[in-house]
Design a protein around this motif. Structure first.
Motif, mmCIF file in Angstrom:
data_model
loop_
_atom_site.group_PDB
_atom_site.id
_atom_site.type_symbol
_atom_site.label_atom_id
_atom_site.label_comp_id
_atom_site.label_asym_id
_atom_site.label_seq_id
_atom_site.Cartn_x
_atom_site.Cartn_y
_atom_site.Cartn_z
ATOM 1 N N ASP A 263 0.845 -1.193 0.000
ATOM 2 C CA ASP A 263 0.000 0.000 0.000
ATOM 3 C C ASP A 263 0.881 1.244 0.000
ATOM 4 N N THR A 264 0.258 2.392 -0.048
ATOM 5 C CA THR A 264 0.978 3.672 -0.085
ATOM 6 C C THR A 264 0.963 4.383 1.265
ATOM 7 N N ALA A 265 0.648 3.676 2.327
ATOM 8 C CA ALA A 265 0.557 4.267 3.667
ATOM 9 C C ALA A 265 -0.435 5.425 3.701
ATOM 10 N N GLY A 266 -1.508 5.294 2.912
ATOM 11 C CA GLY A 266 -2.557 6.301 2.914
ATOM 12 C C GLY A 266 -2.279 7.522 2.067
ATOM 13 N N LEU A 267 -1.165 7.542 1.342
ATOM 14 C CA LEU A 267 -0.815 8.701 0.519
ATOM 15 C C LEU A 267 -1.345 8.534 -0.899
ATOM 16 N N GLY A 300 13.734 2.543 -10.024
ATOM 17 C CA GLY A 300 12.490 2.580 -10.776
ATOM 18 C C GLY A 300 11.340 2.507 -9.796
ATOM 19 N N LEU A 301 10.358 3.365 -9.956
ATOM 20 C CA LEU A 301 9.191 3.405 -9.080
ATOM 21 C C LEU A 301 7.942 3.140 -9.908
ATOM 22 N N PHE A 302 7.187 2.093 -9.556
ATOM 23 C CA PHE A 302 5.899 1.824 -10.189
ATOM 24 C C PHE A 302 4.812 2.220 -9.213
ATOM 25 N N LEU A 303 3.989 3.174 -9.619
ATOM 26 C CA LEU A 303 2.995 3.773 -8.732
ATOM 27 C C LEU A 303 1.798 4.225 -9.558
ATOM 28 N N GLY A 304 0.606 3.783 -9.164
ATOM 29 C CA GLY A 304 -0.602 4.248 -9.843
ATOM 30 C C GLY A 304 -0.634 3.930 -11.317
ATOM 31 N N GLY A 305 -0.033 2.832 -11.734
ATOM 32 C CA GLY A 305 -0.064 2.420 -13.132
ATOM 33 C C GLY A 305 1.030 2.997 -13.999
ATOM 34 N N SER A 306 1.898 3.836 -13.428
ATOM 35 C CA SER A 306 2.983 4.449 -14.214
ATOM 36 C C SER A 306 4.330 4.222 -13.540
ATOM 37 N N TRP A 307 5.386 4.332 -14.342
ATOM 38 C CA TRP A 307 6.757 4.238 -13.844
ATOM 39 C C TRP A 307 7.383 5.630 -13.770
ATOM 40 N N HIS A 308 8.245 5.801 -12.783
ATOM 41 C CA HIS A 308 9.060 7.013 -12.656
ATOM 42 C C HIS A 308 10.490 6.585 -12.341
ATOM 43 N N GLU A 309 11.443 7.350 -12.827
ATOM 44 C CA GLU A 309 12.824 7.132 -12.399
ATOM 45 C C GLU A 309 13.112 8.060 -11.223
ATOM 46 N N CYS A 368 -3.042 -0.825 -5.886
ATOM 47 C CA CYS A 368 -2.931 -0.141 -4.597
ATOM 48 C C CYS A 368 -1.517 -0.124 -4.034
ATOM 49 N N GLY A 369 -0.618 -0.915 -4.603
ATOM 50 C CA GLY A 369 0.722 -1.026 -4.046
ATOM 51 C C GLY A 369 1.762 -0.227 -4.803
ATOM 52 N N ILE A 370 3.007 -0.423 -4.407
ATOM 53 C CA ILE A 370 4.151 0.282 -4.988
ATOM 54 C C ILE A 370 5.252 -0.743 -5.235
ATOM 55 N N ALA A 371 5.971 -0.576 -6.335
ATOM 56 C CA ALA A 371 7.141 -1.405 -6.592
ATOM 57 C C ALA A 371 8.360 -0.527 -6.771
ATOM 58 N N PHE A 372 9.469 -0.956 -6.204
ATOM 59 C CA PHE A 372 10.751 -0.282 -6.375
ATOM 60 C C PHE A 372 11.697 -1.240 -7.081
ATOM 61 N N ALA A 373 12.122 -0.874 -8.281
ATOM 62 C CA ALA A 373 13.088 -1.670 -9.040
ATOM 63 C C ALA A 373 14.493 -1.121 -8.765
ATOM 64 N N LEU A 374 15.400 -1.990 -8.386
ATOM 65 C CA LEU A 374 16.760 -1.592 -8.043
ATOM 66 C C LEU A 374 17.749 -2.198 -9.034
#
Length: 421
Positions: A263-267, A300-309, A368-374
């Protein structure tokens, strides 16, 4: 460093392909049960003996380890396992997907492990350490090697290369398609040359197998406490050594060990991105293309259906462990923003290792979750942490390929045969 040739049981060449197995700790209980059902005569049945019992049975009960001893004795009795009666070194090569690594299989001094000549970089979990210690104590054998690394030495590499020109003991593709080749080194001159060069290696590092090493040391202590008056001096008994394979660091390959948070801790997504920027990250524009970083302190951050660096632009700690990508992520994101202060115990976080393609994280994170690619943690970073006697965060390194188990079964009770419990 002291690394000795050893006596072992090993599979007959015509049965090695069916017997060798992935190590015990890459399987969940359900996965191990399914794998053994498909290959009931593989070593995994011995390595994970709870697969012979009802799924509700206590997997750490004494009768489970007794089953392992019984199965091991059966494989000796039916000729699957044969005994190399003279102490030997072995060379073990794994190759596939354009990669090749060749290591020296030996019995390494537990005194060196306890003194720090063989260095560790992870804590061990008591329940898992006890599981392997009970397995060793009940079977009387070390059955799965630890993976050790050393800084490259040209002379040692030359000796190893020369020995691999001989006819191999094994040369086969295993059940997962990995090509495995083993050579036996038993000529006295070759044994002496390897022993001399290994003694000159100033330090080795546990890359994989911390629980195996800790369990071997635990069993050694127990045996010496129980039978000290009748045992030889430290270093004189088989239990004083650890089964391991030693590879030069340049040949080892690490893969990413990613993090998925439930989850996103409510954010809301925009709030989380703003918090990341406040902490000191440069946040890239959204993209549908998965982001697999290759530079230090990039994510790499996967959040809300999109990726961000993400790129860390804040102060970089000076300690070897503090500057790791996984440490900065933990200290700057997981703990202060997402409230994950104990990643080894928090049920909200999942560790995903060995996935080169970051897109595999998307369904795990979901909506609802978050992924961090390292990026993969370099072997040199692991060594630097160990040299500072630091401890890496949980799930920092993933080594491929995994060493197979069952190829070398090393008795620790004076070379006695595995026996029925």
């Amino acid at each position: 460093m002291r690394a000795e040739p050893f006596v072992c049981y090993r599979p007959r060449p015509d049965r090695v392909q069916d017997f060798a197995s992935l190590p015990y700790d890459v399987f969940t209980r359900e996965e191990a049960r399914e794998a053994v059902s498909k290959r009931p005569r593989s070593f995994l049945a011995i390595d994970r003996p709870e697969t012979a019992f009802n799924p509700s049975h206590d997997m750490h009960a004494p009768d489970v380890y007794e089953k392992a001893a019984s199965l091991l004795a059966d494989r000796v009795a039916d000729g699957t396992l044969v005994r190399d009666g003279e102490p030997c070194y072995y060379l073990y090569r794994l190759s596939g997907d354009g990669h090749e690594q060749t290591g020296i299989v030996a019995a390494f001094s537990i005194d060196d492990y306890e003194s720090g000549t063989i260095r560790r970089h992870e804590f061990t979990r008591p329940v898992d350490e006890k599981d392997r210690a009970d397995h060793i104590a009940t079977t009387g054998c070390q059955t799965g090697p630890a993976l050790l690394a050393y800084r490259d030495d040209p002379t040692l590499s030359t000796i190893v290369a020369a020995a691999t020109t001989a006819t191999p003991l094994y040369d086969f593709a295993d059940a997962e398609g990995l090509h495995e080749t083993v050579w036996r080194v038993n000529r006295p001159a070759a044994v002496d040359a390897l022993r001399t060069m290994l003694a000159l290696v100033p330090r080795a590092y546990i890359a994989d197998g911390h629980h195996r090493a800790a369990a071997a040391a635990c069993v050694r202590r127990s045996l010496r406490e129980a039978h000290g008056d009748t045992m030889g001096a430290p270093g004189a008994e088989p239990c004083d050594y650890l089964l391991a394979v030693l590879f030069p660091e340049s040949q080892l390959v690490t893969l990413p060990y990613d993090r998925v948070v439930a989850d996103t801790a409510g954010l809301a997504p925009e709030e989380l991105l703003a918090r990341l920027a406040e902490r000191g990250f440069a946040v890239g524009e959204p993209t549908e293309v998965p982001v697999r970083p290759t530079d230090a302190l990039h994510y790499g951050l996967f959040l809300g259906g999109s990726w961000h660096e993400l790129a860390w632009q804040g102060e970089v700690p000076q300690s070897a462990v503090g500057k790791l990508d996984v440490s900065v992520l933990q200290d700057q994101v997981l703990s202060p923003i997402l409230g994950i202060t104990d990643p080894g115990r928090d049920a909200r976080i999942r560790f995903v290792g060995g996935q080169p393609d970051a897109s595999a994280l998307e369904p795990l994170a979901g909506e609802c979750g978050i992924a961090f690619a390292l990026r993969a943690t370099p072997v040199t970073d692991m060594m630097a942490v160990a040299d500072e006697e630091g401890i890496m965060p949980p799930k920092s390194t993933w080594f491929e390929p995994k060493l197979r188990s069952g190829l070398f079964i090393r008795p620790i009770l004076g070379g006695a045969a595995p026996h029925k419990a």
